[in-house]
Design an enzyme around this catalytic site. Structure first.
Site, PDB file in Angstrom:
ATOM      1  N   TYR A  38      10.962   4.700   4.660  1.00 53.96           N
ATOM      2  CA  TYR A  38      10.617   5.866   5.578  1.00 53.96           C
ATOM      3  C   TYR A  38      11.672   6.270   6.541  1.00 53.96           C
ATOM      4  O   TYR A  38      11.934   7.215   6.798  1.00 53.96           O
ATOM      5  CB  TYR A  38       9.465   5.525   6.477  1.00 53.96           C
ATOM      6  CG  TYR A  38       8.015   5.563   5.601  1.00 53.96           C
ATOM      7  CD1 TYR A  38       7.706   4.839   4.496  1.00 53.96           C
ATOM      8  CD2 TYR A  38       6.971   6.323   6.143  1.00 53.96           C
ATOM      9  CE1 TYR A  38       6.762   5.078   4.154  1.00 53.96           C
ATOM     10  CE2 TYR A  38       5.891   6.476   5.613  1.00 53.96           C
ATOM     11  CZ  TYR A  38       5.534   5.761   4.357  1.00 53.96           C
ATOM     12  OH  TYR A  38       4.308   6.096   3.875  1.00 53.96           O
ATOM     13  N   LYS A  65       8.694  -6.685  -3.778  1.00 55.47           N
ATOM     14  CA  LYS A  65       9.140  -6.494  -5.295  1.00 55.47           C
ATOM     15  C   LYS A  65      10.403  -7.098  -5.564  1.00 55.47           C
ATOM     16  O   LYS A  65      11.286  -6.621  -6.055  1.00 55.47           O
ATOM     17  CB  LYS A  65       9.119  -4.876  -5.423  1.00 55.47           C
ATOM     18  CG  LYS A  65       9.413  -4.509  -6.883  1.00 55.47           C
ATOM     19  CD  LYS A  65       8.052  -4.434  -7.735  1.00 55.47           C
ATOM     20  CE  LYS A  65       8.336  -4.118  -9.200  1.00 55.47           C
ATOM     21  NZ  LYS A  65       7.354  -4.689 -10.283  1.00 55.47           N
ATOM     22  N   ASP A  84       2.935  -4.833  -7.351  1.00 52.29           N
ATOM     23  CA  ASP A  84       2.127  -4.369  -8.608  1.00 52.29           C
ATOM     24  C   ASP A  84       0.798  -5.031  -8.850  1.00 52.29           C
ATOM     25  O   ASP A  84      -0.146  -4.670  -8.857  1.00 52.29           O
ATOM     26  CB  ASP A  84       2.680  -3.839  -9.818  1.00 52.29           C
ATOM     27  CG  ASP A  84       4.056  -5.389 -10.275  1.00 52.29           C
ATOM     28  OD1 ASP A  84       4.031  -5.977  -9.524  1.00 52.29           O
ATOM     29  OD2 ASP A  84       4.567  -4.986 -11.306  1.00 52.29           O
ATOM     30  N   ASP A  86       1.588   1.184   3.176  1.00 51.32           N
ATOM     31  CA  ASP A  86       0.785   2.470   3.244  1.00 51.32           C
ATOM     32  C   ASP A  86       0.003   2.574   1.949  1.00 51.32           C
ATOM     33  O   ASP A  86      -1.393   2.963   2.196  1.00 51.32           O
ATOM     34  CB  ASP A  86       1.930   3.691   3.331  1.00 51.32           C
ATOM     35  CG  ASP A  86       1.247   5.000   3.063  1.00 51.32           C
ATOM     36  OD1 ASP A  86       0.232   5.167   4.034  1.00 51.32           O
ATOM     37  OD2 ASP A  86       1.687   5.785   2.381  1.00 51.32           O
ATOM     38  N   ASP A  93      -4.722   2.161   1.956  1.00 46.84           N
ATOM     39  CA  ASP A  93      -5.386   2.890   1.305  1.00 46.84           C
ATOM     40  C   ASP A  93      -6.478   2.538   0.214  1.00 46.84           C
ATOM     41  O   ASP A  93      -7.656   2.530   0.181  1.00 46.84           O
ATOM     42  CB  ASP A  93      -4.682   4.184   0.680  1.00 46.84           C
ATOM     43  CG  ASP A  93      -4.736   5.473   1.652  1.00 46.84           C
ATOM     44  OD1 ASP A  93      -4.420   5.216   2.989  1.00 46.84           O
ATOM     45  OD2 ASP A  93      -4.685   6.574   1.267  1.00 46.84           O
TER      46      ASP A  93
HETATM   47  C1  IPM Z   1      -0.372   6.905   7.270  1.00 46.49           C
HETATM   48  C2  IPM Z   1      -0.031   8.245   6.594  1.00 46.49           C
HETATM   49  C3  IPM Z   1       1.621   8.409   7.125  1.00 46.49           C
HETATM   50  C4  IPM Z   1       2.301   7.271   6.557  1.00 46.49           C
HETATM   51  C5  IPM Z   1       2.026   9.607   6.562  1.00 46.49           C
HETATM   52  C6  IPM Z   1       1.209  10.896   7.031  1.00 46.49           C
HETATM   53  C7  IPM Z   1       3.321   9.970   7.146  1.00 46.49           C
HETATM   54  O1  IPM Z   1      -0.158   8.213   5.369  1.00 46.49           O
HETATM   55  O2  IPM Z   1      -0.403   6.891   8.452  1.00 46.49           O
HETATM   56  O3  IPM Z   1      -0.878   6.089   6.524  1.00 46.49           O
HETATM   57  O4  IPM Z   1       2.708   7.298   5.579  1.00 46.49           O
HETATM   58  O5  IPM Z   1       2.751   6.515   7.040  1.00 46.49           O
HETATM   59 MN    MN Z   2      -1.272   6.517   4.547  1.00 47.77          MN
END
Ligand code: IPM
Ligand code: MN
Ligand code: NAD
Length: 353
Positions: free
Chosen positions: A142, A188, A220, A244, A248
Protein backbone atom coordinates in the site's frame (compact mmCIF):
# COMPACT_ATOMS: atom_id res chain seq x y z
CA UNK A 1 -14.71 12.39 32.44
CA UNK A 2 -14.53 14.49 29.32
CA UNK A 3 -13.28 12.96 26.05
CA UNK A 4 -12.52 14.57 22.69
CA UNK A 5 -13.59 12.47 19.73
CA UNK A 6 -12.83 13.41 16.12
CA UNK A 7 -15.63 12.12 13.91
CA UNK A 8 -15.22 11.45 10.19
CA UNK A 9 -18.59 10.34 8.76
CA UNK A 10 -17.22 10.18 5.21
CA UNK A 11 -19.13 8.96 2.17
CA UNK A 12 -21.98 6.65 1.17
CA UNK A 13 -23.45 4.91 4.20
CA UNK A 14 -20.76 6.55 6.40
CA UNK A 15 -22.94 9.36 7.76
CA UNK A 16 -25.83 6.93 8.43
CA UNK A 17 -23.83 4.39 10.45
CA UNK A 18 -21.79 7.04 12.27
CA UNK A 19 -24.94 9.02 13.12
CA UNK A 20 -26.48 5.97 14.75
CA UNK A 21 -23.24 5.09 16.56
CA UNK A 22 -22.68 8.52 18.14
CA UNK A 23 -26.26 8.32 19.45
CA UNK A 24 -25.35 5.03 21.13
CA UNK A 25 -22.27 6.75 22.56
CA UNK A 26 -24.44 9.62 23.83
CA UNK A 27 -26.54 7.06 25.70
CA UNK A 28 -23.34 5.70 27.28
CA UNK A 29 -22.37 9.24 28.27
CA UNK A 30 -25.73 9.70 29.98
CA UNK A 31 -25.63 6.35 31.73
CA UNK A 32 -22.05 6.49 32.95
CA UNK A 33 -21.78 10.26 33.42
CA UNK A 34 -19.17 11.06 30.77
CA UNK A 35 -18.98 13.82 28.20
CA UNK A 36 -17.94 13.07 24.64
CA UNK A 37 -17.11 16.20 22.65
CA UNK A 38 -17.41 15.44 18.97
CA UNK A 39 -15.58 17.43 16.33
CA UNK A 40 -16.82 16.47 12.90
CA UNK A 41 -14.16 16.68 10.20
CA UNK A 42 -13.94 16.00 6.48
CA UNK A 43 -12.04 13.27 4.65
CA UNK A 44 -12.62 11.28 1.48
CA UNK A 45 -15.10 12.18 -1.24
CA UNK A 46 -16.93 14.83 0.77
CA UNK A 47 -13.59 16.54 1.43
CA UNK A 48 -12.73 16.42 -2.29
CA UNK A 49 -16.07 18.06 -3.05
CA UNK A 50 -15.63 20.71 -0.34
CA UNK A 51 -11.96 21.59 -0.68
CA UNK A 52 -10.46 19.55 -3.51
CA UNK A 53 -8.36 17.47 -1.08
CA UNK A 54 -9.22 13.98 0.28
CA UNK A 55 -7.37 14.78 3.52
CA UNK A 56 -7.30 18.44 4.56
CA UNK A 57 -4.51 19.27 7.04
CA UNK A 58 -7.16 20.55 9.48
CA UNK A 59 -8.58 17.02 9.68
CA UNK A 60 -5.20 15.54 10.61
CA UNK A 61 -4.61 18.29 13.20
CA UNK A 62 -7.99 17.79 14.85
CA UNK A 63 -7.54 14.00 14.93
CA UNK A 64 -4.12 14.39 16.57
CA UNK A 65 -5.62 16.74 19.17
CA UNK A 66 -8.35 14.20 20.04
CA UNK A 67 -8.44 11.19 22.35
CA UNK A 68 -9.67 8.95 19.53
CA UNK A 69 -11.10 9.05 16.02
CA UNK A 70 -14.33 7.47 14.79
CA UNK A 71 -14.60 6.93 11.03
CA UNK A 72 -17.49 5.73 8.83
CA UNK A 73 -16.25 4.93 5.33
CA UNK A 74 -14.62 6.78 2.45
CA UNK A 75 -15.01 6.42 -1.28
CA UNK A 76 -17.62 5.89 -3.97
CA UNK A 77 -18.20 5.76 -7.72
CA UNK A 78 -18.39 9.55 -8.00
CA UNK A 79 -14.63 9.80 -7.34
CA UNK A 80 -13.48 6.55 -8.99
CA UNK A 81 -11.87 8.16 -12.02
CA UNK A 82 -9.59 10.55 -10.12
CA UNK A 83 -5.84 9.86 -10.10
CA UNK A 84 -4.68 7.58 -7.27
CA UNK A 85 -3.35 10.28 -4.97
CA UNK A 86 -6.51 12.39 -5.34
CA UNK A 87 -9.02 9.62 -4.60
CA UNK A 88 -11.00 9.37 -1.33
CA UNK A 89 -9.08 6.20 -0.45
CA UNK A 90 -5.85 8.25 -0.50
CA UNK A 91 -7.41 10.26 2.33
CA UNK A 92 -7.87 7.09 4.37
CA UNK A 93 -4.33 5.89 3.71
CA UNK A 94 -3.01 9.36 4.53
CA UNK A 95 -4.92 9.35 7.82
CA UNK A 96 -3.51 5.96 8.80
CA UNK A 97 0.02 7.04 7.91
CA UNK A 98 -0.05 10.51 9.45
CA UNK A 99 -1.64 9.25 12.67
CA UNK A 100 0.88 6.38 12.91
CA UNK A 101 -1.85 3.71 12.99
CA UNK A 102 0.25 0.67 12.15
CA UNK A 103 -1.74 -2.03 13.96
CA UNK A 104 -5.17 -2.85 12.58
CA UNK A 105 -7.13 -5.16 14.85
CA UNK A 106 -10.08 -6.85 13.20
CA UNK A 107 -11.90 -9.25 15.52
CA UNK A 108 -14.21 -11.74 13.82
CA UNK A 109 -16.68 -13.10 16.32
CA UNK A 110 -19.73 -15.11 15.35
CA UNK A 111 -22.58 -14.30 17.72
CA UNK A 112 -24.55 -17.47 18.38
CA UNK A 113 -27.70 -15.52 17.49
CA UNK A 114 -26.35 -15.14 13.94
CA UNK A 115 -25.44 -18.77 13.32
CA UNK A 116 -28.12 -18.96 10.65
CA UNK A 117 -26.64 -15.98 8.80
CA UNK A 118 -23.24 -17.66 8.55
CA UNK A 119 -22.90 -19.35 5.14
CA UNK A 120 -20.78 -22.19 6.55
CA UNK A 121 -22.27 -25.49 7.74
CA UNK A 122 -23.07 -25.71 11.49
CA UNK A 123 -20.54 -28.53 11.96
CA UNK A 124 -17.80 -26.26 10.62
CA UNK A 125 -18.57 -23.30 12.88
CA UNK A 126 -19.33 -25.33 16.03
CA UNK A 127 -20.32 -23.50 19.23
CA UNK A 128 -17.96 -20.61 19.05
CA UNK A 129 -15.90 -18.66 16.56
CA UNK A 130 -13.65 -15.93 17.78
CA UNK A 131 -10.52 -14.86 15.95
CA UNK A 132 -8.49 -11.70 15.64
CA UNK A 133 -6.87 -10.58 12.44
CA UNK A 134 -3.87 -8.35 13.20
CA UNK A 135 -3.17 -6.53 9.97
CA UNK A 136 -0.13 -4.35 9.39
CA UNK A 137 -1.60 -1.02 8.26
CA UNK A 138 1.03 1.55 7.33
CA UNK A 139 3.49 -0.42 5.21
CA UNK A 140 3.72 -3.10 2.55
CA UNK A 141 2.45 -2.75 -0.98
CA UNK A 142 0.00 0.00 0.00
CA UNK A 143 2.83 2.38 0.79
CA UNK A 144 5.72 1.13 -1.34
CA UNK A 145 7.06 2.93 -4.38
CA UNK A 146 4.60 2.94 -7.24
CA UNK A 147 4.93 3.91 -10.82
CA UNK A 148 3.66 3.72 -14.33
CA UNK A 149 5.30 3.59 -17.69
CA UNK A 150 2.58 5.14 -19.79
CA UNK A 151 0.18 2.53 -21.12
CA UNK A 152 2.89 -0.16 -21.13
CA UNK A 153 3.41 -1.08 -17.45
CA UNK A 154 2.65 -0.19 -13.84
CA UNK A 155 4.02 -1.33 -10.50
CA UNK A 156 3.56 -1.17 -6.73
CA UNK A 157 6.44 -2.35 -4.56
CA UNK A 158 5.80 -4.55 -1.52
CA UNK A 159 8.46 -3.66 1.02
CA UNK A 160 8.72 -4.16 4.77
CA UNK A 161 11.41 -2.89 7.09
CA UNK A 162 12.62 -4.67 10.21
CA UNK A 163 11.08 -2.14 12.65
CA UNK A 164 7.73 -2.40 10.86
CA UNK A 165 7.61 -6.18 11.18
CA UNK A 166 8.96 -6.21 14.73
CA UNK A 167 6.23 -3.95 16.08
CA UNK A 168 3.30 -5.65 14.36
CA UNK A 169 4.60 -9.09 15.41
CA UNK A 170 4.89 -7.89 19.02
CA UNK A 171 1.35 -6.56 18.85
CA UNK A 172 0.07 -9.92 17.63
CA UNK A 173 1.89 -11.98 20.27
CA UNK A 174 0.86 -9.59 23.04
CA UNK A 175 -2.77 -9.93 21.99
CA UNK A 176 -2.43 -13.73 21.75
CA UNK A 177 -1.17 -13.84 25.35
CA UNK A 178 -4.55 -12.43 26.44
CA UNK A 179 -6.44 -14.87 24.22
CA UNK A 180 -5.84 -18.53 23.36
CA UNK A 181 -2.08 -18.16 22.89
CA UNK A 182 -1.92 -19.12 19.26
CA UNK A 183 -0.57 -17.00 16.41
CA UNK A 184 -0.88 -17.95 12.76
CA UNK A 185 1.46 -15.97 10.55
CA UNK A 186 0.09 -15.59 7.02
CA UNK A 187 2.47 -14.74 4.21
CA UNK A 188 3.65 -15.90 0.77
CA UNK A 189 7.15 -16.98 1.81
CA UNK A 190 7.27 -19.68 -0.87
CA UNK A 191 7.43 -16.94 -3.49
CA UNK A 192 8.09 -13.50 -2.07
CA UNK A 193 11.39 -12.30 -0.60
CA UNK A 194 9.50 -9.75 1.48
CA UNK A 195 7.54 -12.64 3.03
CA UNK A 196 10.67 -14.66 3.84
CA UNK A 197 12.07 -11.56 5.57
CA UNK A 198 8.74 -10.97 7.36
CA UNK A 199 8.51 -14.60 8.51
CA UNK A 200 12.05 -14.67 9.93
CA UNK A 201 11.28 -11.63 12.08
CA UNK A 202 7.98 -13.11 13.28
CA UNK A 203 9.90 -16.25 14.34
CA UNK A 204 12.46 -14.06 16.12
CA UNK A 205 9.75 -12.21 18.06
CA UNK A 206 8.04 -15.49 18.94
CA UNK A 207 11.08 -16.40 21.09
CA UNK A 208 10.02 -13.69 23.54
CA UNK A 209 6.61 -15.35 23.84
CA UNK A 210 7.41 -19.02 24.57
CA UNK A 211 3.85 -19.71 25.76
CA UNK A 212 2.40 -18.77 22.40
CA UNK A 213 2.15 -21.43 19.72
CA UNK A 214 3.20 -20.13 16.31
CA UNK A 215 2.40 -21.62 12.94
CA UNK A 216 2.69 -20.36 9.38
CA UNK A 217 0.35 -20.54 6.42
CA UNK A 218 0.73 -19.32 2.89
CA UNK A 219 -1.99 -16.82 2.13
CA UNK A 220 -3.66 -18.96 -0.54
CA UNK A 221 -3.99 -21.85 1.89
CA UNK A 222 -5.11 -19.47 4.67
CA UNK A 223 -7.96 -18.23 2.48
CA UNK A 224 -9.09 -21.81 2.04
CA UNK A 225 -8.58 -22.79 5.70
CA UNK A 226 -10.82 -19.90 6.79
CA UNK A 227 -13.70 -21.60 5.03
CA UNK A 228 -12.96 -25.25 5.77
CA UNK A 229 -11.66 -24.98 9.35
CA UNK A 230 -11.99 -21.46 10.80
CA UNK A 231 -11.88 -22.78 14.36
CA UNK A 232 -8.13 -23.40 14.09
CA UNK A 233 -7.48 -19.64 14.25
CA UNK A 234 -6.91 -17.51 17.31
CA UNK A 235 -4.71 -14.60 16.18
CA UNK A 236 -3.75 -14.15 12.53
CA UNK A 237 -0.85 -11.78 11.88
CA UNK A 238 -0.30 -10.63 8.34
CA UNK A 239 0.72 -7.78 6.07
CA UNK A 240 -1.40 -4.93 4.79
CA UNK A 241 -2.76 -6.44 1.56
CA UNK A 242 -3.30 -10.01 2.78
CA UNK A 243 -4.96 -8.67 5.95
CA UNK A 244 -7.34 -6.55 3.91
CA UNK A 245 -8.48 -9.53 1.88
CA UNK A 246 -8.61 -12.13 4.66
CA UNK A 247 -10.56 -9.84 7.01
CA UNK A 248 -13.34 -9.38 4.46
CA UNK A 249 -13.43 -13.17 4.12
CA UNK A 250 -13.46 -13.64 7.90
CA UNK A 251 -16.26 -11.10 8.23
CA UNK A 252 -18.60 -13.24 6.17
CA UNK A 253 -18.17 -16.06 8.68
CA UNK A 254 -19.72 -13.72 11.26
CA UNK A 255 -22.80 -13.36 9.06
CA UNK A 256 -21.97 -10.17 7.18
CA UNK A 257 -19.29 -7.60 6.51
CA UNK A 258 -21.69 -5.24 8.29
CA UNK A 259 -20.76 -6.91 11.60
CA UNK A 260 -16.98 -6.49 11.72
CA UNK A 261 -15.44 -3.59 13.67
CA UNK A 262 -11.81 -2.52 13.71
CA UNK A 263 -9.29 -0.62 15.76
CA UNK A 264 -6.35 1.01 14.05
CA UNK A 265 -3.81 1.67 16.76
CA UNK A 266 -0.68 3.76 17.09
CA UNK A 267 1.83 3.14 19.87
CA UNK A 268 0.06 3.74 23.15
CA UNK A 269 -3.66 4.32 23.42
CA UNK A 270 -4.43 6.51 20.44
CA UNK A 271 -6.47 4.92 17.70
CA UNK A 272 -8.98 5.28 14.90
CA UNK A 273 -12.07 3.10 15.00
CA UNK A 274 -13.98 2.08 11.91
CA UNK A 275 -16.02 -0.76 10.47
CA UNK A 276 -14.00 -2.87 8.04
CA UNK A 277 -16.55 -2.42 5.27
CA UNK A 278 -16.70 0.40 2.78
CA UNK A 279 -19.19 3.08 1.84
CA UNK A 280 -21.61 0.55 0.28
CA UNK A 281 -22.80 2.88 -2.51
CA UNK A 282 -25.41 0.30 -3.58
CA UNK A 283 -27.42 0.83 -0.37
CA UNK A 284 -26.38 4.36 0.64
CA UNK A 285 -29.14 6.74 1.70
CA UNK A 286 -31.73 3.97 2.00
CA UNK A 287 -31.64 3.26 5.73
CA UNK A 288 -30.51 -0.29 4.91
CA UNK A 289 -26.93 -0.37 6.20
CA UNK A 290 -26.10 -2.52 9.19
CA UNK A 291 -24.72 -0.13 11.84
CA UNK A 292 -23.45 -2.89 14.15
CA UNK A 293 -19.86 -2.92 12.83
CA UNK A 294 -19.62 0.79 13.64
CA UNK A 295 -21.43 0.52 16.98
CA UNK A 296 -19.03 -2.24 18.03
CA UNK A 297 -16.12 -0.12 16.74
CA UNK A 298 -17.27 2.48 19.27
CA UNK A 299 -17.05 -0.24 21.93
CA UNK A 300 -13.47 -0.93 20.77
CA UNK A 301 -12.73 2.78 21.09
CA UNK A 302 -13.98 2.80 24.67
CA UNK A 303 -11.96 -0.32 25.47
CA UNK A 304 -8.66 0.38 23.69
CA UNK A 305 -8.30 4.17 23.69
CA UNK A 306 -10.33 5.45 26.63
CA UNK A 307 -9.98 2.56 29.10
CA UNK A 308 -13.75 2.49 29.63
CA UNK A 309 -14.14 -1.27 29.90
CA UNK A 310 -17.51 -1.43 31.62
CA UNK A 311 -18.93 0.96 29.04
CA UNK A 312 -17.50 -1.13 26.17
CA UNK A 313 -18.97 -4.29 27.69
CA UNK A 314 -22.34 -2.56 27.96
CA UNK A 315 -22.42 -1.77 24.24
CA UNK A 316 -21.42 -5.29 23.25
CA UNK A 317 -24.03 -6.78 25.58
CA UNK A 318 -26.70 -4.47 24.15
CA UNK A 319 -25.83 -5.56 20.60
CA UNK A 320 -26.07 -9.22 21.60
CA UNK A 321 -29.41 -8.64 23.31
CA UNK A 322 -30.75 -6.83 20.24
CA UNK A 323 -29.76 -9.77 18.05
CA UNK A 324 -31.23 -12.21 20.58
CA UNK A 325 -34.52 -10.32 20.35
CA UNK A 326 -34.50 -11.04 16.63
CA UNK A 327 -33.80 -7.62 15.09
CA UNK A 328 -31.91 -7.83 11.81
CA UNK A 329 -30.85 -5.50 9.02
CA UNK A 330 -31.16 -6.92 5.50
CA UNK A 331 -27.59 -8.25 5.31
CA UNK A 332 -28.10 -10.57 8.31
CA UNK A 333 -31.81 -11.25 7.85
CA UNK A 334 -32.99 -14.84 8.06
CA UNK A 335 -36.50 -16.24 8.07
CA UNK A 336 -38.40 -15.72 11.32
CA UNK A 337 -36.45 -12.60 12.38
CA UNK A 338 -37.58 -8.97 12.29
CA UNK A 339 -36.24 -6.80 9.48
CA UNK A 340 -35.27 -3.29 10.60
CA UNK A 341 -33.44 -0.34 9.08
CA UNK A 342 -30.22 1.37 10.16
CA UNK A 343 -31.95 3.85 12.44
CA UNK A 344 -34.24 1.34 14.13
CA UNK A 345 -31.32 -1.04 14.72
CA UNK A 346 -29.58 1.82 16.53
CA UNK A 347 -32.70 2.54 18.58
CA UNK A 348 -33.05 -1.12 19.53
CA UNK A 349 -29.43 -1.24 20.69
CA UNK A 350 -30.00 1.90 22.77
CA UNK A 351 -33.11 0.52 24.43
CA UNK A 352 -31.09 -2.56 25.43
CA UNK A 353 -28.33 -0.46 26.98
C1 IPM B 1 -10.27 -1.29 4.35
C2 IPM B 1 -10.41 -0.73 2.94
C3 IPM B 1 -9.22 0.15 2.61
C4 IPM B 1 -7.99 -0.73 2.61
C5 IPM B 1 -9.29 0.93 1.29
C6 IPM B 1 -10.57 1.69 1.14
C7 IPM B 1 -8.13 1.88 1.19
O1 IPM B 1 -10.58 -1.75 2.02
O2 IPM B 1 -10.19 -0.48 5.28
O3 IPM B 1 -10.29 -2.50 4.51
O4 IPM B 1 -7.70 -1.39 1.60
O5 IPM B 1 -7.31 -0.74 3.63
MN1 MN C 1 -10.88 -3.70 2.95
P1 NAD D 1 -18.21 -2.24 0.51
O1 NAD D 1 -17.71 -2.82 1.78
O2 NAD D 1 -18.57 -0.80 0.53
O3 NAD D 1 -19.46 -3.06 0.00
C1 NAD D 1 -19.39 -4.44 -0.35
C2 NAD D 1 -20.77 -5.08 -0.24
O4 NAD D 1 -21.10 -5.19 1.16
C3 NAD D 1 -21.88 -4.23 -0.86
O5 NAD D 1 -22.83 -5.10 -1.41
C4 NAD D 1 -22.47 -3.49 0.33
O6 NAD D 1 -23.82 -3.14 0.18
C5 NAD D 1 -22.28 -4.50 1.47
N1 NAD D 1 -22.11 -3.80 2.75
C6 NAD D 1 -21.01 -3.13 3.17
N2 NAD D 1 -21.23 -2.60 4.38
C7 NAD D 1 -22.48 -2.94 4.74
C8 NAD D 1 -23.28 -2.68 5.88
N3 NAD D 1 -22.83 -1.95 6.92
N4 NAD D 1 -24.53 -3.18 5.92
C9 NAD D 1 -24.98 -3.92 4.90
N5 NAD D 1 -24.29 -4.20 3.79
C10 NAD D 1 -23.04 -3.71 3.71
O7 NAD D 1 -17.08 -2.52 -0.58
P2 NAD D 1 -16.94 -2.01 -2.10
O8 NAD D 1 -18.27 -2.01 -2.76
O9 NAD D 1 -15.85 -2.78 -2.67
O10 NAD D 1 -16.43 -0.50 -1.96
C11 NAD D 1 -17.27 0.65 -2.02
C12 NAD D 1 -16.43 1.89 -1.75
O11 NAD D 1 -15.99 1.89 -0.38
C13 NAD D 1 -15.17 1.97 -2.59
O12 NAD D 1 -14.99 3.32 -2.94
C14 NAD D 1 -14.09 1.50 -1.66
O13 NAD D 1 -12.82 2.00 -1.99
C15 NAD D 1 -14.57 2.03 -0.35
N6 NAD D 1 -14.08 1.33 0.84
C16 NAD D 1 -13.82 2.10 1.93
C17 NAD D 1 -13.44 1.51 3.12
C18 NAD D 1 -13.17 2.37 4.30
O14 NAD D 1 -13.47 3.54 4.29
N7 NAD D 1 -12.62 1.83 5.36
C19 NAD D 1 -13.37 0.11 3.20
C20 NAD D 1 -13.66 -0.65 2.06
C21 NAD D 1 -14.04 -0.04 0.90
Amino acid sequence: MNYKIAVIPGDGIGPEIVGVSTKVLDKIAEKFDHTFDYTEVLAGGVAIDACDNPLPQETVDICLASDAVLLGALGGPKWDNLPGDKRPEAGLLGLRKSLGLYANLRPAILYQELKDACPLKPEIIGDELDMMVVRELTGGIYFGEKGRDGDFAAWDIMKYSRPEVLRIARTAFTIAMKRNKKVTNVDKANVLEVSRFWRSIVIEVSKDFPEVELNHLYVDNAAMQLVINPKQFDVIVTGNLFGDILSDEASMITGSIGMLPSASMADGKFGMFEPIHGSAPDIAGQDKANPIATIVSVAMMLRYSLDLIEEADAIEAAVKKTLARGYRTGDIYTEGTTLVGTIEMGQRVMENL
